[in-house]
Design an enzyme around this catalytic site. Structure first.
Site, PDB file in Angstrom:
ATOM      1  N   SER A 104      -0.073   4.530   6.818  1.00 31.68           N
ATOM      2  CA  SER A 104       0.845   4.280   7.940  1.00 31.68           C
ATOM      3  C   SER A 104       1.042   5.473   8.865  1.00 31.68           C
ATOM      4  CB  SER A 104       2.203   3.818   7.406  1.00 31.68           C
ATOM      5  OG  SER A 104       2.122   2.492   6.944  1.00 31.68           O
ATOM      6  N   LYS A 107       0.344   4.837  12.434  1.00 29.30           N
ATOM      7  CA  LYS A 107       1.341   4.264  13.343  1.00 29.30           C
ATOM      8  C   LYS A 107       1.795   5.282  14.397  1.00 29.30           C
ATOM      9  CE  LYS A 107       3.380   0.752  10.261  1.00 29.30           C
ATOM     10  NZ  LYS A 107       2.537   0.807   9.054  1.00 29.30           N
ATOM     11  N   SER A 162       8.471   1.473   8.442  1.00 34.27           N
ATOM     12  CA  SER A 162       7.013   1.379   8.489  1.00 34.27           C
ATOM     13  C   SER A 162       6.575  -0.083   8.500  1.00 34.27           C
ATOM     14  CB  SER A 162       6.386   2.112   7.295  1.00 34.27           C
ATOM     15  OG  SER A 162       5.083   2.538   7.589  1.00 34.27           O
TER      16      SER A 162
END
Length: 405
Positions: A104, A107, A162
């Site tokens: 993640s 991101k 997340s």
């Protein structure tokens, strides 16, 4: 015998005058020339402080001075990097460009790409199909079809929880998943992140999707410079809407919140953590102390358990603050065209030298103007001489016609 001559026509005079004007206009005016105040001599260009290829080498790269602290011995990550978030100078790194799955932390690139295109106050009713491609086992913030959300709420779901569900809705608002992936690839190249291959905007494990400790640090540095990004990534707790009520969400970055037995790090600014079984634990951290801001990336620690990524980042942050000013940089997070220390590309050396020869610095302008004025004076003299010669030849021609041989 007739005398032949070359008349000095108006076109010749015009061409000569135009050439003189062109010489003068080819040198743009400068404030120093306009005020007749000589410019200060330009400072010498800095010598390269490091080789631009150091970070391409495997293993640990560091250039300690006599008073520099030793690197922490408890860092087991496959790759890591410590950099000054303001200047971009890399203080130390291990396997900086090794391609690894980012989880993640990707991101952060998604946010850098999509944030500028979306109005934070826009309200959007989520359609069911917008969540169809969220991967099994993804981290979620709880986005529900048929419910209206502000874009700002969805961004908090991305940064704090997340949430892959929030990422997919935002990507649809940004033009779709495919468009967003293409934009992320372009953004990575724009930032000089050459190791990152984007397949899914949420960082979910996908074949061929990789990044590196270097690239994640580039994303962290760029994010801190964007006010919206910096605000979201440093938010510890928020409320997420659920129709007529809302529930509490907490940032999963333990260094920020102090959750799960991890002590919060003083001065922490964010940025983004991640985990999948394939990628292991990954983390982009940034902290500020005594006027210095550091960005640290850690990818896939090999020992130490579930919280090792936070403790290893803590050790590297501590080392970076202690080592500031005591180590020589081993590279830069800036793209090559912005990196003043980067060695020039040999393939372009000749072209660069030519361009610099044609672009004098401010200290050369008095001499340039003097040369230009001299050139105009010489050209004016040439025009006058040609005119006098033409008159003389015309007179001789008339004389020859009156008194032929």
């Amino acid at each position: 015998m007739a005398i032949r001559y070359l008349p000095c026509s108006s076109s010749v005079r015009t061409a000569a005058l135009a050439l003189g004007a062109l010489v003068l206009l080819s040198f743009p005016a400068s404030p120093a020339a306009a005020t007749d105040v000589p410019a200060e001599p330009a400072p010498p260009r800095p010598l390269p402080a490091y080789s631009s290829t150091l970070l391409d080498r495997p293993g640990v790269q560091v250039r300690p001075g006599p008073a520099a602290p030793g690197l922490p011995a408890d860092v087991s990550a496959l790759a890591w990097l410590v950099a000054d978030a303001r200047t971009g100078e890399v203080l130390a790194a291990k396997n900086a460009h090794r391609p690894l799955p980012p989880a993640s932390t990707l991101k952060s690139l998604f946010a850098l790409t999509a944030l500028p295109h979306l109005d934070a106050e826009q309200r959007h009713v989520v359609a069911e199909h917008e969540l169809d491609e969220v991967g099994d086992g993804s981290s979620l913030v709880g986005v529900a079809p048929g419910r209206a959300y502000r874009v700002a709420d969805l961004w908090r779901g991305v940064f704090l929880s997340s949430g892959n569900d929030a990422v997919h809705v935002l990507a649809r608002l940004n033009g779709g998943l495919r468009t967003t992936v293409q934009q992320m690839r372009a953004k990575a190249r724009e930032l000089g992140a050459r190791d990152t291959q984007v397949v899914s905007p949420d960082g979910y494990d996908a074949e061929g999707q990789v990044s590196s400790a270097y690239d994640l640090a580039v994303f962290g540095k760029a994010g801190l410079a964007e006010p919206q990004f910096a605000r979201y990534c440093s938010t510890a707790v928020a409320r997420f809407p659920a129709g007529g009520w809302s529930y509490r969400i907490q940032n999963t970055n333990r260094l920020l919140t102090g959750a799960d037995g991890v002590a919060p790090y003083p001065g922490l600014l964010g940025v983004k953590n991640g985990y999948t079984s394939h990628a292991g634990a990954t983390l982009i951290s940034a902290a500020q102390r005594d006027g210095h801001t550091l960005v640290v990336t850690v990818m896939n620690p090999q020992t130490g358990g579930a919280q090792a990524v936070y403790e290893e980042a803590r050790s590297l942050l501590d080392w970076g603050f202690a080592a500031a000013g005591k180590v020589q940089p081993v590279g830069s997070l800036l793209p090559p065209q912005q990196d003043t220390h980067a060695a020039p590309n040999p393939a372009h050396a000749a072209g660069t030298a030519t361009v610099r020869a044609l672009e004098p610095d401010d200290s050369d302008w008095p001499a340039v103007l003097l040369v230009a004025a001299g050139a105009v004076t010489v050209l004016a003299g040439v025009v006058l001489a040609l005119r006098r010669r033409a008159v003389s030849l015309a007179r001789r021609r008339n004389t020859a016609r009156r008194y032929p041989d």
